[in-house]
Design an enzyme around this catalytic site. Structure first.
Site, short mmCIF file in Angstrom:
data_model
loop_
_atom_site.label_atom_id
_atom_site.label_comp_id
_atom_site.label_asym_id
_atom_site.label_seq_id
_atom_site.Cartn_x
_atom_site.Cartn_y
_atom_site.Cartn_z
N PHE A 129 10.98 3.37 3.67
CA PHE A 129 11.00 2.78 2.11
C PHE A 129 11.65 3.89 1.50
O PHE A 129 11.39 4.92 1.64
CB PHE A 129 9.52 2.53 1.65
CG PHE A 129 9.44 1.85 0.37
CD1 PHE A 129 9.85 0.38 0.62
CD2 PHE A 129 9.34 2.57 -0.77
CE1 PHE A 129 9.96 -0.29 -0.69
CE2 PHE A 129 9.61 1.49 -2.00
CZ PHE A 129 9.80 0.08 -1.87
N ASP A 206 2.66 6.67 5.44
CA ASP A 206 2.41 5.82 4.24
C ASP A 206 1.92 4.47 4.66
O ASP A 206 2.27 3.95 5.79
CB ASP A 206 3.82 5.68 3.90
CG ASP A 206 4.21 4.70 2.77
OD1 ASP A 206 3.15 3.70 2.47
OD2 ASP A 206 5.13 4.67 2.04
N TYR A 231 -1.55 -2.56 -5.04
CA TYR A 231 -1.01 -3.99 -5.45
C TYR A 231 -0.78 -4.98 -4.42
O TYR A 231 -0.41 -6.07 -4.79
CB TYR A 231 -0.32 -3.73 -6.56
CG TYR A 231 0.96 -2.93 -6.25
CD1 TYR A 231 2.06 -3.53 -5.41
CD2 TYR A 231 1.11 -1.43 -6.76
CE1 TYR A 231 2.99 -2.64 -5.23
CE2 TYR A 231 2.16 -0.95 -6.33
CZ TYR A 231 3.19 -1.39 -5.59
OH TYR A 231 4.13 -0.25 -5.48
N LYS A 232 -0.64 -4.64 -3.10
CA LYS A 232 -0.21 -5.53 -2.21
C LYS A 232 -1.49 -6.24 -1.59
O LYS A 232 -2.14 -7.27 -2.11
CB LYS A 232 0.63 -4.75 -1.17
CG LYS A 232 1.72 -4.06 -1.73
CD LYS A 232 2.63 -3.53 -0.46
CE LYS A 232 3.76 -2.69 -0.72
NZ LYS A 232 4.65 -3.20 -1.63
N ARG A 380 11.73 -11.83 3.83
CA ARG A 380 10.33 -11.43 4.05
C ARG A 380 9.44 -12.56 3.96
O ARG A 380 9.34 -13.12 2.89
CB ARG A 380 9.91 -10.00 3.82
CG ARG A 380 10.56 -9.00 3.98
CD ARG A 380 10.00 -7.73 3.60
NE ARG A 380 9.65 -7.73 2.37
CZ ARG A 380 8.90 -6.51 1.80
NH1 ARG A 380 8.48 -5.48 2.55
NH2 ARG A 380 8.55 -6.70 0.39
#
Length: 405
Positions: A129, A206, A231-232, A380
């Site tokens: 990322f 991560d 928050y995912k 995605r």
């Protein structure tokens, strides 16, 4: 399969889904018919709406500053322990809630490098990322370190063999994502961790795209450090604070670089010198976001109730169904499937590529079909096991097919 057969199959899967009942626990958007971006932002739970409202009136409003003595001061560690118990496979006292993922990554990376003096290399992959890569580039320049880059296949991720090829006596730290943010590739964390340790290096994982959707066993795997957002799949809300994991054996010897008052041994003494707190609290810096830690607590309760093994099984079913639909409805129209084919090597999202997707995505959003676009050509399909139905997957892929027609 035809679109009619796909709809029938989706209904059958939803009827048989043992986790389907959990969808009623979440607030549904009235203008969204297929939410396929749970790997970017999870839906809020209904209980979180009540919790947030009650906090304003019952705690913030009624208790005011007394709230710090009554519960808020401990919240970064109590919620951290809950994440560790439910989603990370760790014993208490090793997880904290603190800053953004970016800041926590910085803290942990600098701590690890300080703990490996004389070593000058950090292993990272080219498809990690952007935040991870950018932080490492900055730290490498700041500390005179060399980045050893691993280049994974576009539709896969970093393998143990690739890591072994770049490890050496100068390796201080390996920084990788457990689930690749683009392809969804699920790395072999235990094997890579063991290889790094054999070389005398530390490992930081991560977990942003795996926590809450893929079983994680940090203690059993021997992981040194980890960080992830909330928050995912933890549904903490936009910008909810991230978590950090520091293995117990490292805590009192690691020096964290952002020395704030909340990480001191006696924060409210306001002493003249920084004296780190014993244990995991030393990795806190400034005043934590109490409001930001509220919503994730309700999602953690749901994850505990459902069980991470059942969540993983549903995730694999969802991505397998999406893969079948993509093969039948989209690949014949020129779409490339850009994620691992093996469900054991896949997280809870799949990526598909086509040159028209940048324009198509805006039109899909206008129709209430919400995938996630990733440049240059990728969509995605992020499938959150407790909130995503098989019918949503079918509707979403069918809408993409209609755009291509």
């Amino acid at each position: 399969m035809t679109e009619a057969r796909a709809r029938t199959r989706a209904r059958q899967l939803d009827t048989a889904d043992p986790l389907g009942r959990f969808r009623d626990e979440f607030i549904q958007s009235p203008d969204v018919v297929a939410y396929l971006d749970g790997n970017s932002l999870g839906r809020p739970t209904k209980k979180s709406a009540d919790r947030l409202t009650g906090f304003v009136t019952g705690q913030w409003g009624a208790r005011l500053i007394r709230g710090w003595d009554e519960s808020w001061y401990e919240l970064p560690l109590t919620v951290g322990d809950r994440i560790g118990e439910v989603a990370l496979g760790v014993a208490p006292g090793q997880v904290f809630i603190g800053d953004s993922t970016t800041v926590i990554l910085y803290k942990l990376i600098r701590s690890a490098l300080d703990a490996r003096p004389g070593r000058s290399e950090i292993v990272v992959d080219t498809d990690n990322f952007p935040t991870d890569r950018f932080i490492l580039q900055g730290i490498a320049a700041e500390c005179g370190m060399t980045l050893r880059w691993v280049t994974p296949e576009p539709d896969a991720g970093v393998t143990p063999e690739q890591v072994a090829a770049v490890l050496g006596p100068d390796t201080a730290l390996v920084v990788l994502s457990h689930v690749a943010y683009r392809s969804g590739f699920l790395a072999d964390a235990p094997a890579i961790t063991a290889l790094a340790h054999d070389a005398g290096a530390l490992v930081l994982w991560d977990l942003c795209h795996s926590v809450g959707s893929v079983p994680v066993e940090l203690d059993a795997w021997g992981v040194d450090l980890a960080a992830g957002c909330t928050y995912k799949y933890l549904n903490g809300g936009p910008g909810s604070p991230a978590f950090g994991y520091v293995r117990a054996e490292h805590q009192d010897s690691f020096r964290q670089p952002i020395q704030g008052w909340m990480g001191t041994s006696e924060p409210f003494v306001m002493g003249p010198e920084y004296e780190p707190h014993a244990g995991i609290r030393r990795f806190l810096s400034g005043t934590p976001s109490v409001v930001g830690m509220l919503a994730m607590q309700d999602m953690l309760d749901l994850i505990a109730e459902a069980g991470i093994a059942a969540i993983r099984a549903k995730s694999q079913e969802l991505t397998a169904f999406a893969t079948d639909l993509v093969d039948e409805l989209l690949v014949p129209r020129g779409v490339a499937f850009s994620s691992p084919r093996d469900p054991e090597r896949r997280g809870s999202h799949v990526t598909i590529d086509h040159p028209s997707f940048a324009e198509a995505n805006a039109r899909l959003w206008a129709r209430g079909i919400i995938p996630d676009f990733r440049r240059p050509n990728g969509l995605r399909l992020g499938l959150s096991p407790l909130t995503t139905s098989f019918a949503e997957v079918e509707l979403g892929v069918e809408a993409i097919a209609a755009e291509l027609r």
